[in-house]
Scaffold this motif. Structure first.
Motif, PDB file in Angstrom:
ATOM      1  N   LEU A 182     -18.127 -27.602  -1.188  1.00 48.24           N
ATOM      2  CA  LEU A 182     -19.515 -27.717  -0.708  1.00 48.24           C
ATOM      3  C   LEU A 182     -20.256 -26.424  -1.024  1.00 48.24           C
ATOM      4  O   LEU A 182     -19.698 -25.343  -0.890  1.00 48.24           O
ATOM      5  CB  LEU A 182     -19.524 -27.946   0.805  1.00 48.24           C
ATOM      6  CG  LEU A 182     -18.788 -29.185   1.326  1.00 48.24           C
ATOM      7  CD1 LEU A 182     -18.610 -29.106   2.843  1.00 48.24           C
ATOM      8  CD2 LEU A 182     -19.550 -30.449   0.937  1.00 48.24           C
ATOM      9  N   ASP A 202     -12.447 -27.321   0.037  1.00 43.49           N
ATOM     10  CA  ASP A 202     -12.848 -26.127   0.799  1.00 43.49           C
ATOM     11  C   ASP A 202     -11.710 -25.527   1.631  1.00 43.49           C
ATOM     12  O   ASP A 202     -11.965 -24.695   2.506  1.00 43.49           O
ATOM     13  CB  ASP A 202     -14.013 -26.491   1.741  1.00 43.49           C
ATOM     14  CG  ASP A 202     -15.316 -26.669   0.975  1.00 43.49           C
ATOM     15  OD1 ASP A 202     -15.831 -25.672   0.468  1.00 43.49           O
ATOM     16  OD2 ASP A 202     -15.793 -27.817   0.872  1.00 43.49           O
ATOM     17  N   HIS A 227     -23.196 -20.700   8.890  1.00 46.27           N
ATOM     18  CA  HIS A 227     -22.463 -20.391  10.129  1.00 46.27           C
ATOM     19  C   HIS A 227     -22.955 -19.083  10.742  1.00 46.27           C
ATOM     20  O   HIS A 227     -23.538 -18.247  10.053  1.00 46.27           O
ATOM     21  CB  HIS A 227     -20.974 -20.198   9.806  1.00 46.27           C
ATOM     22  CG  HIS A 227     -20.240 -21.437   9.416  1.00 46.27           C
ATOM     23  ND1 HIS A 227     -19.408 -21.482   8.316  1.00 46.27           N
ATOM     24  CD2 HIS A 227     -20.184 -22.660   9.981  1.00 46.27           C
ATOM     25  CE1 HIS A 227     -18.870 -22.694   8.229  1.00 46.27           C
ATOM     26  NE2 HIS A 227     -19.330 -23.419   9.219  1.00 46.27           N
ATOM     27  N   ALA A 251     -19.404 -20.761  -3.319  1.00 47.97           N
ATOM     28  CA  ALA A 251     -19.054 -21.918  -2.468  1.00 47.97           C
ATOM     29  C   ALA A 251     -19.440 -21.633  -1.021  1.00 47.97           C
ATOM     30  O   ALA A 251     -18.913 -22.264  -0.086  1.00 47.97           O
ATOM     31  CB  ALA A 251     -17.568 -22.211  -2.558  1.00 47.97           C
TER      32      ALA A 251
HETATM   33  C1  CIR Z   1     -18.432 -25.211   3.504  1.00 53.97           C
HETATM   34  O1  CIR Z   1     -19.597 -25.518   3.240  1.00 53.97           O
HETATM   35  O2  CIR Z   1     -17.850 -25.660   4.481  1.00 53.97           O
HETATM   36  C2  CIR Z   1     -17.693 -24.262   2.572  1.00 53.97           C
HETATM   37  N1  CIR Z   1     -18.143 -24.459   1.234  1.00 53.97           N
HETATM   38  C3  CIR Z   1     -17.925 -22.825   2.975  1.00 53.97           C
HETATM   39  C4  CIR Z   1     -17.306 -22.484   4.292  1.00 53.97           C
HETATM   40  C5  CIR Z   1     -17.499 -21.054   4.640  1.00 53.97           C
HETATM   41  N2  CIR Z   1     -16.873 -20.738   5.858  1.00 53.97           N
HETATM   42  C6  CIR Z   1     -17.398 -19.926   6.795  1.00 53.97           C
HETATM   43  O3  CIR Z   1     -18.552 -19.507   6.701  1.00 53.97           O
HETATM   44  N3  CIR Z   1     -16.655 -19.674   7.857  1.00 53.97           N
END
Ligand code: CIR
Length: 266
Positions: free
Chosen positions: A26, A69, A170, A254
């Motif tokens: 994602l 992911d 986040h 990502a």
């Molecule tokens: C997502 O969209 O879930 C992943 N591509 C990125 C997750 C990043 N994780 C985080 O900030 N703890």
């Protein structure tokens, strides 16, 4: 109050290999997604090396084909004082990542599962002194916030909740705590008033370097930040940190940051 608690005293960390399907990860905020698996693996290996250099035992889970992911293990669990809360991840494509994280952590910690109605990504939780800071975001719903708050309160921690703006994924994407009493956060995402009532020295990272607000601090005064953000590196040095810059290019695309790739569990 757990005033003697220093969350930088850590000895072991869980990470997970890059998925063979990482190019399908994602991506919405920092790029249009990874394109080079080999370069991503190299970046990840280098990151693991930096954790080892800082004295950590690193446990590496195998990558998952069905979960592009999966390397972002921060989202799969929240470690709270000897327990691991296993998350119901907020994006459907990420559900299922937590199963093997729970299996692995169960060798070391009490495991707590979330009820079905609660969604929470671990990236929406930032451990700060005797607080857990929690983000209400597109991935973390009200039931998720309430559930994690209850676990924190039961274990003697305080909580502080932020509404996460649509400009970011986040809480941990734009806020981290590299040392006791200190938060690093990005201008233009969270507003200063959102921190009212929280006793913290806040280092504001300029908006054009917002990705660098995600830091990892160690007990020895070292902090790792992403490279390519010279203003933040300078700010952190001015605050007395010994700064190591880590190349994150193939992870950032990502929407992943430094903390997203790890779970400190001991
Ligand atoms: C997502 O969209 O879930 C992943 N591509 C990125 C997750 C990043 N994780 C985080 O900030 N703890």
């Amino acid at each position: 109050m757990m005033t003697d608690w220093d969350r930088r005293k850590r000895s072991a960390v869980l990470v997970r290999e890059i998925s063979p399907n990482f190019t399908k990860a994602l991506a919405k905020f920092f790029g249009s997604g990874p394109t080079d698996i080999e370069a991503s693996i190299k970046t990840h290996d280098n990151y693991i090396g930096v954790l080892e250099e800082n004295g950590l035992e690193v446990i590496i889970l195998p990558g998952l084909e069905n979960h592009p992911d999966c390397c972002f293990v921060e989202d799969a669990a929240v470690i709270i004082d000897g327990a691991a809360v296993i998350c119901n991840l907020g994006h459907p494509s990420r559900r299922g990542e937590a199963v093997s994280v729970a299996e692995s952590l169960s060798q070391h910690l009490e495991i707590i599962f979330m009820p079905e109605n609660a969604n929470l990504d671990g990236g929406d939780v930032v451990f700060y002194d005797d607080y857990f800071l929690i983000g209400r975001s597109t991935r973390t719903n009200e039931d998720g916030v309430k559930f994690i708050e209850n676990v924190c309160h039961d274990r003697g921690f305080k909580t502080f909740v932020f509404d996460i703006p649509e400009t970011t994924l986040h809480l941990s994407t734009i806020c981290s705590s590299p040392a006791p009493g200190i938060l690093v956060t990005a201008e233009g995402h969270l507003q200063p008033e959102q921190f009212d009532g929280l006793d913290a020295e806040i280092i504001w990272v300029p908006n054009d370097e917002s990705y660098a607000a995600n830091t990892i601090g160690f007990e020895n005064g070292c902090v790792i930040i992403s490279d390519s953000y010279p203003k933040t590196a300078e700010l952190m040095s001015q605050h007395g940190f010994n700064v190591t810059c880590v190349n994150m290019e193939h992870i950032r695309c990502a929407d992943g940051s430094l903390t997203c790739l790890r779970l400190f569990f001991k």
